[in-house]
Design a protein around this motif. Structure first.
Motif, PDB file in Angstrom:
ATOM      1  N   VAL A  66       0.800  -1.397   0.048  1.00 47.57           N
ATOM      2  CA  VAL A  66       0.102  -0.106  -0.001  1.00 47.57           C
ATOM      3  C   VAL A  66       0.756   1.215  -0.022  1.00 47.57           C
ATOM      4  O   VAL A  66       0.660   2.057  -0.890  1.00 47.57           O
ATOM      5  N   ILE A  67       1.852   1.066   0.734  1.00 47.19           N
ATOM      6  CA  ILE A  67       2.818   2.318   0.816  1.00 47.19           C
ATOM      7  C   ILE A  67       3.799   2.464  -0.240  1.00 47.19           C
ATOM      8  O   ILE A  67       4.345   3.115  -0.781  1.00 47.19           O
ATOM      9  N   ASN A  68       4.443   1.211  -0.366  1.00 46.31           N
ATOM     10  CA  ASN A  68       5.602   1.118  -1.313  1.00 46.31           C
ATOM     11  C   ASN A  68       5.459   1.271  -2.630  1.00 46.31           C
ATOM     12  O   ASN A  68       6.195   1.856  -3.371  1.00 46.31           O
ATOM     13  N   ILE A  69       4.079   1.056  -3.060  1.00 44.85           N
ATOM     14  CA  ILE A  69       3.838   1.293  -4.447  1.00 44.85           C
ATOM     15  C   ILE A  69       3.632   2.757  -4.604  1.00 44.85           C
ATOM     16  O   ILE A  69       4.150   3.473  -5.650  1.00 44.85           O
ATOM     17  N   GLY A  70       2.936   3.321  -3.682  1.00 45.18           N
ATOM     18  CA  GLY A  70       2.781   4.828  -3.708  1.00 45.18           C
ATOM     19  C   GLY A  70       4.319   5.732  -3.534  1.00 45.18           C
ATOM     20  O   GLY A  70       4.318   6.471  -4.477  1.00 45.18           O
ATOM     21  N   THR A  71       5.176   5.000  -2.763  1.00 41.63           N
ATOM     22  CA  THR A  71       6.528   5.573  -2.754  1.00 41.63           C
ATOM     23  C   THR A  71       6.954   5.494  -4.144  1.00 41.63           C
ATOM     24  O   THR A  71       7.679   6.591  -4.829  1.00 41.63           O
ATOM     25  N   SER A  72       7.057   4.606  -4.844  1.00 39.67           N
ATOM     26  CA  SER A  72       7.703   4.042  -6.108  1.00 39.67           C
ATOM     27  C   SER A  72       7.144   5.204  -7.207  1.00 39.67           C
ATOM     28  O   SER A  72       7.801   6.052  -8.089  1.00 39.67           O
ATOM     29  N   VAL A  73       5.795   5.346  -7.249  1.00 41.32           N
ATOM     30  CA  VAL A  73       5.080   6.204  -8.314  1.00 41.32           C
ATOM     31  C   VAL A  73       5.547   7.714  -7.958  1.00 41.32           C
ATOM     32  O   VAL A  73       5.713   8.607  -8.859  1.00 41.32           O
ATOM     33  N   LEU A  74       5.024   7.951  -6.697  1.00 41.08           N
ATOM     34  CA  LEU A  74       5.372   9.404  -6.550  1.00 41.08           C
ATOM     35  C   LEU A  74       6.859   9.973  -6.608  1.00 41.08           C
ATOM     36  O   LEU A  74       7.340  10.965  -7.007  1.00 41.08           O
ATOM     37  N   CYS A  75       7.694   8.988  -6.050  1.00 39.88           N
ATOM     38  CA  CYS A  75       9.094   9.540  -6.078  1.00 39.88           C
ATOM     39  C   CYS A  75       9.350   9.663  -7.353  1.00 39.88           C
ATOM     40  O   CYS A  75      10.199  10.436  -8.098  1.00 39.88           O
ATOM     41  N   SER A  76       8.988   8.691  -8.531  1.00 36.40           N
ATOM     42  CA  SER A  76       9.344   8.719  -9.897  1.00 36.40           C
ATOM     43  C   SER A  76       9.007   9.947 -10.526  1.00 36.40           C
ATOM     44  O   SER A  76       9.755  10.793 -11.007  1.00 36.40           O
ATOM     45  N   GLN A  77       7.649  10.093 -10.235  1.00 35.35           N
ATOM     46  CA  GLN A  77       7.138  11.508 -10.671  1.00 35.35           C
ATOM     47  C   GLN A  77       7.766  12.764 -10.354  1.00 35.35           C
ATOM     48  O   GLN A  77       8.085  13.757 -11.025  1.00 35.35           O
ATOM     49  N   TYR A  78       8.258  13.062  -8.989  1.00 39.04           N
ATOM     50  CA  TYR A  78       8.603  13.966  -8.212  1.00 39.04           C
ATOM     51  C   TYR A  78      10.209  14.407  -8.799  1.00 39.04           C
ATOM     52  O   TYR A  78      10.478  15.507  -8.977  1.00 39.04           O
ATOM     53  N   LEU A  79      10.880  13.219  -8.959  1.00 45.10           N
ATOM     54  CA  LEU A  79      12.268  13.417  -9.268  1.00 45.10           C
ATOM     55  C   LEU A  79      12.376  14.020 -10.596  1.00 45.10           C
ATOM     56  O   LEU A  79      13.125  14.480 -11.182  1.00 45.10           O
ATOM     57  N   GLY A  80      11.425  13.223 -11.585  1.00 44.69           N
ATOM     58  CA  GLY A  80      11.251  13.832 -13.048  1.00 44.69           C
ATOM     59  C   GLY A  80      10.887  15.359 -13.091  1.00 44.69           C
ATOM     60  O   GLY A  80      11.296  15.864 -14.060  1.00 44.69           O
TER      61      GLY A  80
END
Length: 448
Positions: A66-80
């Motif tokens: 629940v948390i890890n998928i959100g972490t991956s998606v949000l971190c990828s978009q924010y870093l981009g």
């Protein structure tokens, strides 16, 4: 010409992600497979029991997603998008939440081991192996909760090499620990399934510590208090907005597999052992698809954060085609070697016969599975998180579970009939997801 150069550069970047993710995923799969192979030398009953336990434990681990998928998606978009402070906030919130959830899950698995395995209908001759294994692995489940969060953060920042190296260390430790504790080497007692559980738990604990050291040295040196005052409720909301439906789809699939395992248990110990062996074998077929999908999802998230939607679309199609091709080739090879592989694992002729037939059916299963692994990751990374959940919920339960009972139990086709149900489930969902990606409806669902 410029677009072609851009696509070439994107694919090179994808390769740099996929290779370490592939190796890491291979080694993670080997962590479970090593337990199965070594326990097969101990007894088929211990393999069957541990297979049921791992089904429950893996389902529990999906709570962390629940948390890890959100972490991956949000971190990828924010870093981009160049929003580093938001990325740090997401990782900090994720670690706190998964620590709390991990401790709760650990308590449930430890204290509820006998009850949960009883609900699964595990027979007394298997229960003696299952309870001890589940209590030990379950008690330290929080190690995995934190490790998965740190790994997701590192991968999203194109630092997938570090989780891979940590997994190499973990596998070496687990192999040595299994050999020592399962069979009682170097003066220690032979603990069987419990020995495998102790070895796995120690390896996961070391993995967690090393990953935290890498996180602070290579990615996020500190979590400044000012980033969390006031508390970043928006990031928590976004984490749950991504994570709940995404993990919900995974949990739906995993829980459907728990129910199917219960049905297989009705067929007897041989069917249950065959299923455990087969699951561990075919994992190595869709390994490449997992690595491609995870690497592709990170890259697609970066592209979406940069507003390069067309590039993300083309990359997704490339990932899907390559995943299907490799999965098809590997599944055909595995099917051709089925008798040899099962003969190395067991001398039970019924298990070998069932396993060989199931591996032939699985060739078609893997085509659909490759598409589903790619599509669910790609759609989530673009922000289209609800669609995979709804499709999975409906199709998995009506087709995979419903037809497993119909084919396997009601019509008496046994384990092979259940694999035919999996074939229908994977390929129906694959068709739906291909249409969704082609529609481009996911392009307006980004978080930044």
């Amino acid at each position: 010409m410029e677009q072609a150069i851009q696509q070439t550069n994107i694919r090179k970047g994808l390769t740099g992600l996929v290779i370490p993710i592939f190796i890491e995923t291979l080694l993670i799969m080997m962590l479970g497979a090593v337990d199965t192979v070594m326990l097969s030398q101990y007894s088929d009953e211990s393999v069957a029991a541990v297979g049921v336990v791992n089904q429950i434990v893996m389902f529990a681990f999906l709570v962390f997603e629940v948390i890890n998928i959100g972490t991956s998606v949000l971190c990828s978009q924010y870093l981009g998008a160049g929003l580093r402070q938001k990325m740090v906030q997401v990782v900090g919130v994720s670690l706190c939440l998964n620590l709390a959830v991990g401790l709760l899950v650990s308590a449930i698995l430890y204290f509820g081991a006998e009850t949960l395995l009883g609900w699964m209908g595990l027979r007394p001759e298997l229960l003696k192996y299952g309870v001890g294994y589940m209590q030990i692995v379950g008690a330290f489940a929080f190690f995995q909760a934190l490790s998965l969060t740190v790994s997701a953060s590192l991968r999203s920042a194109n630092k997938a090499i570090y989780p891979m190296l940590v997994t190499v260390l973990v596998n070496v430790m687990n192999i040595i620990g299994n050999y020592t504790l399962i069979f009682g080497k170097f003066g220690l007692p032979a603990l069987g399934a419990e020995g495998a559980a102790i070895s796995t738990s120690i390896a996961r604990g070391v993995s967690m510590v090393v990953l935290f050291v890498i996180l602070f040295r290579k990615h996020i040196p500190s979590f400044p208090v000012r980033y969390f005052r006031p508390f970043p409720w928006k990031e928590l909301k976004n984490l749950l907005k991504v994570g709940l439906p995404s993990a919900g789809e995974n949990m739906s699939y995993s829980f459907s597999q728990v129910v199917i395992t219960y049905l297989i248990n009705m067929l007897g110990n041989n069917a249950l052992a065959t299923r455990t062996y087969t699951v561990n074998i075919v994992m190595f077929v869709y390994l490449f698809a997992i690595a491609m999908a995870q690497g592709g999802a990170i890259t697609i998230g970066h592209l979406v954060g940069q507003r390069k939607v067309r590039a993300a679309y083309l990359l997704g199609k490339y990932v899907m085609r390559l995943s299907i091709l490799v999965s098809l080739i590997l599944s055909c090879i595995w099917a051709a070697l089925g008798h040899t592989i099962f003969s190395l694992l067991t001398d039970n002729p019924e298990i070998i016969r069932m396993g060989v037939t199931v591996m032939i059916v699985d060739v078609v299963v893997e085509v659909g599975r490759a598409v589903n692994i790619y599509a669910t990751n790609a759609l989530r990374s673009a922000g289209d998180v609800n669609y995979p959940f709804y499709v999975g919920l409906v199709v998995q339960w009506t087709v995979s579970v419903g037809f497993s009972y119909l084919f396997g139990i009601h019509w008496g086709w046994g384990l092979v009939g259940m694999w035919c149900a999996f074939l229908l489930d994977e390929n129906i969902r694959a068709f739906i997801f291909v249409k969704r990606w082609g529609s481009m409806k996911w392009a307006k669902k980004a978080f930044c």
